[in-house]
Motif scaffolding. Structure first.
Motif, PDB file in Angstrom:
ATOM      1  N   THR A   1      51.052  11.675 -31.078  1.00  0.00           N
ATOM      2  CA  THR A   1      50.294  12.561 -32.485  1.00  0.00           C
ATOM      3  C   THR A   1      50.847  14.189 -31.781  1.00  0.00           C
ATOM      4  N   HIS A   2      49.539  14.546 -30.701  1.00  0.00           N
ATOM      5  CA  HIS A   2      49.881  15.543 -30.022  1.00  0.00           C
ATOM      6  C   HIS A   2      50.835  15.238 -28.578  1.00  0.00           C
ATOM      7  N   ALA A   3      51.045  13.975 -28.097  1.00  0.00           N
ATOM      8  CA  ALA A   3      52.232  14.482 -27.381  1.00  0.00           C
ATOM      9  C   ALA A   3      53.531  14.655 -27.702  1.00  0.00           C
ATOM     10  N   ALA A   4      53.688  14.147 -29.416  1.00  0.00           N
ATOM     11  CA  ALA A   4      55.246  14.708 -29.580  1.00  0.00           C
ATOM     12  C   ALA A   4      55.305  16.261 -30.046  1.00  0.00           C
ATOM     13  N   GLU A   5      54.839  17.444 -29.715  1.00  0.00           N
ATOM     14  CA  GLU A   5      54.303  18.261 -30.330  1.00  0.00           C
ATOM     15  C   GLU A   5      54.508  18.912 -28.538  1.00  0.00           C
ATOM     16  N   VAL A   6      54.754  18.881 -27.077  1.00  0.00           N
ATOM     17  CA  VAL A   6      54.126  19.327 -26.135  1.00  0.00           C
ATOM     18  C   VAL A   6      55.505  19.164 -25.432  1.00  0.00           C
ATOM     19  N   ASP A   7      55.400  20.520 -24.406  1.00  0.00           N
ATOM     20  CA  ASP A   7      56.393  21.026 -23.788  1.00  0.00           C
ATOM     21  C   ASP A   7      56.458  20.157 -22.149  1.00  0.00           C
ATOM     22  N   LEU A   8      54.786  19.792 -21.716  1.00  0.00           N
ATOM     23  CA  LEU A   8      55.191  19.153 -20.514  1.00  0.00           C
ATOM     24  C   LEU A   8      53.594  18.109 -20.685  1.00  0.00           C
ATOM     25  N   LEU A   9      54.115  16.622 -20.687  1.00  0.00           N
ATOM     26  CA  LEU A   9      53.202  15.738 -20.456  1.00  0.00           C
ATOM     27  C   LEU A   9      53.354  14.897 -19.570  1.00  0.00           C
ATOM     28  N   VAL A  10      51.830  14.990 -18.979  1.00  0.00           N
ATOM     29  CA  VAL A  10      51.320  14.515 -18.073  1.00  0.00           C
ATOM     30  C   VAL A  10      50.346  13.256 -18.446  1.00  0.00           C
ATOM     31  N   ASN A  11      51.148  12.162 -18.039  1.00  0.00           N
ATOM     32  CA  ASN A  11      50.440  11.216 -17.888  1.00  0.00           C
ATOM     33  C   ASN A  11      49.783  11.020 -17.118  1.00  0.00           C
ATOM     34  N   ASN A  12      48.065  10.303 -16.790  1.00  0.00           N
ATOM     35  CA  ASN A  12      47.450  11.128 -15.581  1.00  0.00           C
ATOM     36  C   ASN A  12      46.526  10.042 -15.594  1.00  0.00           C
ATOM     37  N   ALA A  13      45.406   9.696 -16.454  1.00  0.00           N
ATOM     38  CA  ALA A  13      44.694   8.979 -16.362  1.00  0.00           C
ATOM     39  C   ALA A  13      45.320   7.709 -15.920  1.00  0.00           C
ATOM     40  N   GLY A  14      44.026   6.953 -14.980  1.00  0.00           N
ATOM     41  CA  GLY A  14      44.107   5.489 -14.604  1.00  0.00           C
ATOM     42  C   GLY A  14      43.512   5.342 -13.811  1.00  0.00           C
ATOM     43  N   MET A  15      43.445   4.121 -13.810  1.00  0.00           N
ATOM     44  CA  MET A  15      42.169   3.102 -12.842  1.00  0.00           C
ATOM     45  C   MET A  15      42.466   1.649 -11.926  1.00  0.00           C
ATOM     46  N   ALA A  16      41.096   1.670 -11.589  1.00  0.00           N
ATOM     47  CA  ALA A  16      41.492   0.869 -10.759  1.00  0.00           C
ATOM     48  C   ALA A  16      40.646  -0.292 -11.030  1.00  0.00           C
ATOM     49  N   LEU A  17      40.400  -1.805 -10.013  1.00  0.00           N
ATOM     50  CA  LEU A  17      39.849  -2.715 -10.578  1.00  0.00           C
ATOM     51  C   LEU A  17      38.687  -2.826  -9.196  1.00  0.00           C
ATOM     52  N   ARG A  18      37.239  -3.136  -8.469  1.00  0.00           N
ATOM     53  CA  ARG A  18      37.668  -3.820  -7.289  1.00  0.00           C
ATOM     54  C   ARG A  18      37.639  -5.085  -7.412  1.00  0.00           C
ATOM     55  N   LYS A  19      37.813  -5.671  -8.039  1.00  0.00           N
ATOM     56  CA  LYS A  19      37.273  -7.573  -7.831  1.00  0.00           C
ATOM     57  C   LYS A  19      39.284  -7.624  -7.751  1.00  0.00           C
ATOM     58  N   GLY A  20      39.580  -8.955  -7.152  1.00  0.00           N
ATOM     59  CA  GLY A  20      41.263  -9.374  -6.922  1.00  0.00           C
ATOM     60  C   GLY A  20      40.690 -10.524  -8.547  1.00  0.00           C
TER      61      GLY A  20
END
Ligand SMILES: NC(=O)c1ccc[n+]([C@@H]2O[C@H](COP(=O)([O-])OP(=O)(O)OC[C@H]3O[C@@H](n4cnc5c(N)ncnc54)[C@H](OP(=O)(O)O)[C@@H]3O)[C@@H](O)[C@H]2O)c1
Length: 259
Positions: free
Chosen positions: A71-90
């Motif tokens: 709902t907040h993303a719909a209001e902004v001029d710039l969206l930075v989809n940055n949050a991310g993660m990795a997993l150590r194991k296969g």
């Protein structure tokens, strides 16, 4: 002034985006899970740059939290989809719930927030979305890992949306960094001690390059000449060489060594 929403704004690349955009006078909505750290980050940025910084504590792997952020993303001029993660194991050594968590954060939250932001931006005739992907999305460099597959989706998704979004006045860009000095690998428990210094970039450099490339109208941004060369090399490797290269290159993910 424009308002930007940055996910994962308390550390690494997201924090670098937050500093840069606040210093340029943008108001911010900052998102991450750790509420205490998020509130402190928001207060620091507001104090240092005299802008409005709204903290929204949310776990983007959680459906309800993600809907709130949308709902907040719909209001902004710039969206930075940055949050991310990795997993150590296969893949074959991880619980399904861990694999679903990485998919929900690295792929599904990007889809959901972009789906909320893009039509709203198009309706206003302006806006921009930066989806933080990775060099790892250009080829199956890590055997037995789904991280690169998720990032391949993010890059392809951004490239697919960009031409049509541009007709509506909206820029969409995939940011594809190589290794960056952040908390990312430590959080996943990945040992980076053997990685040569020249392969590691600073988060501020990555954010600055991304904003420059966005203004230039690029749809894919690969920060640094070194990684541009690496990506060019990766893209010229014949597809049927990858199974051998990846198997030789990373025995770690294949084994799931911390099982
Ligand atoms: N570092 C690298 O070498 C590298 C290279 C290529 C691409 N990337 C990509 O760059 C992006 C940022 O990575 P980074 O290196 O800056 O990572 P980082 O230093 O670990 O920071 C991650 C940020 O995301 C937040 N976060 C993590 N899980 C979350 C969740 N479930 N919901 C909401 N927020 C969450 C964290 O705060 P909380 O823990 O408080 O939630 C933190 O603010 C990622 O998409 C990553 O895949 C990184």
């Amino acid at each position: 002034m424009a308002t930007a929403l940055i996910t994962g704004a308390t550390a690494g690349i997201g924090a670098a985006f937050a500093r840069l955009l606040a210093a340029r006078g943008n108001d911010l909505i900052v998102v991450s899970r750790d509420e205490k750290r998020l509130t402190a980050t928001a207060a620091e940025l507001a104090e240092a740059h005299g802008v409005d910084v709204r903290p929204v504590a949310a776990d983007l792997t959680d459906d309800a939290d993600c809907a709130t952020v949308a709902t907040h993303a719909a209001e902004v001029d710039l969206l930075v989809n940055n949050a991310g993660m990795a997993l150590r194991k296969g893949f074959t050594y991880n619980d399904l719930s861990d694999e679903e968590r990485i998919l929900n954060l690295n792929v599904r939250s990007v889809l959901r927030l972009t789906h909320a932001a893009l039509p709203a931006m198009a309706g206003r005739g302006r806006g921009a979305i930066v989806n933080v992907s990775s060099v790892a999305g250009f080829a199956p460099t890590s055997p037995n890992s789904t991280y690169g597959a998720g990032k391949a989706w993010v890059t392809n998704f951004s490239q697919s949306l960009a031409p049509v979004a541009r007709e509506d006045g909206v820029r969409v860009m995939a940011l594809c960094p190589g290794f960056v000095r952040t908390e990312f690998h430590e959080r996943a428990g990945i040992d980076m001690s053997g990685t040569p210094g020249w392969m590691l970039m600073d988060a501020d450099f990555v954010a600055e390059t991304a904003m420059r490339d966005l203004l230039r109208g690029k749809t894919v941004s690969v920060p640094s000449f070194t990684y541009k060369l690496i990506v060019s090399g990766i893209r010229h490797i014949p597809l049927n060489w990858w199974p051998t290269l990846a198997t030789q290159g990373s025995k770690v993910m294949r084994r799931g060594y911390s099982r």
